[in-house]
Design a protein around this motif. Structure first.
Motif, mmCIF file in Angstrom:
data_model
loop_
_atom_site.group_PDB
_atom_site.id
_atom_site.type_symbol
_atom_site.label_atom_id
_atom_site.label_comp_id
_atom_site.label_asym_id
_atom_site.label_seq_id
_atom_site.Cartn_x
_atom_site.Cartn_y
_atom_site.Cartn_z
ATOM 1 N N ALA A 150 0.660 -1.071 -0.085
ATOM 2 C CA ALA A 150 -0.157 0.159 0.091
ATOM 3 C C ALA A 150 0.800 1.159 0.000
ATOM 4 O O ALA A 150 1.839 1.225 0.507
ATOM 5 C CB ALA A 150 -0.906 0.006 1.131
ATOM 6 N N LYS A 151 0.428 2.279 -0.915
ATOM 7 C CA LYS A 151 1.244 3.556 -0.820
ATOM 8 C C LYS A 151 0.306 4.771 -0.308
ATOM 9 O O LYS A 151 -0.983 4.570 -0.261
ATOM 10 C CB LYS A 151 1.698 3.928 -2.250
ATOM 11 N N GLY A 152 1.029 5.495 0.498
ATOM 12 C CA GLY A 152 0.273 6.653 0.946
ATOM 13 C C GLY A 152 1.038 7.352 2.170
ATOM 14 O O GLY A 152 1.976 7.477 1.954
ATOM 15 N N THR A 153 0.339 7.661 3.167
ATOM 16 C CA THR A 153 1.069 8.397 4.196
ATOM 17 C C THR A 153 0.526 7.578 5.539
ATOM 18 O O THR A 153 -0.466 7.572 5.944
ATOM 19 C CB THR A 153 0.537 9.983 4.411
ATOM 20 N N PHE A 154 1.724 7.080 6.184
ATOM 21 C CA PHE A 154 1.566 6.261 7.413
ATOM 22 C C PHE A 154 2.075 6.597 8.569
ATOM 23 O O PHE A 154 3.482 7.182 8.191
ATOM 24 C CB PHE A 154 1.888 4.775 6.859
#
Length: 125
Positions: A94-98
Motif C-alpha cells: 500500500a502507498k500513502g502516508t503512514f
C-alpha cells in the motif's frame, strides 16, 4: 573412547537430520523489515512513512501473493490507521502516508486464496 565417538556421531547425525527435515529455516528479514512466523509461514512487514509492504515466505521461499490481500491496522500511541494491502509483484503493498516508527504495533489479517485467513502481529523497532 570409541563409545564416546559413536555417541557424539549419533547426536550430530540426529541434529543434522532434524535441521534438514525443516526443523530449522531462516527467519531473518530479507527486506529490512520485521519478521513474524505463523503456521510455517514467515511474514515480513516493511513499514515506511510512504509505503507499507508485506512479504510472505513459505518455508523460506516467496509465497504466491497474486490472489492474496491483507488488512493492516497500525497502532501508534493513541492513533489507529487501517490499511488495505494488495498484490504488487511478489509482495502485498500500500502507498500513502503512514504513521510508523519505533514502538508502532501492527496487526495484519492476511487472506490467501485457498487458505483460511490468518492474523499476524508485529512490533516495529
Amino acid at each position: 573412547m570409541k563409545a564416546k565417538f559413536y555417541a557424539a556421531a549419533a547426536i550430530a547425525l540426529v541434529l543434522a537430520s532434524t535441521a534438514h527435515a525443516g526443523g530449522a529455516h531462516d527467519h531473518s528479514p530479507k527486506h529490512g523489515g520485521v519478521v513474524t512466523e505463523s503456521k510455517d509461514m514467515d511474514y515480513e512487514l516493511v513499514a515506511k512513512p510512504t509505503v507499507i509492504q508485506l512479504h510472505l515466505r513459505d518455508h523460506g521461499k516467496s509465497a504466491d501473493v497474486s490472489k492474496a490481500s491483507a488488512k493492516l491496522t497500525l497502532l501508534s500511541g493513541t492513533e489507529k490507521q487501517e490499511v488495505e494491502l494488495k498484490p504488487a509483484g511478489d509482495k502485498l503493498e500500500a502507498k500513502g502516508t503512514f504513521k510508523v516508527g519505533p514502538g508502532t504495533k501492527a496487526v495484519a489479517i492476511v487472506t490467501i486464496a485457498g487458505k483460511p485467513s490468518g492474523t499476524v502481529r508485529f512490533a516495529l523497532k
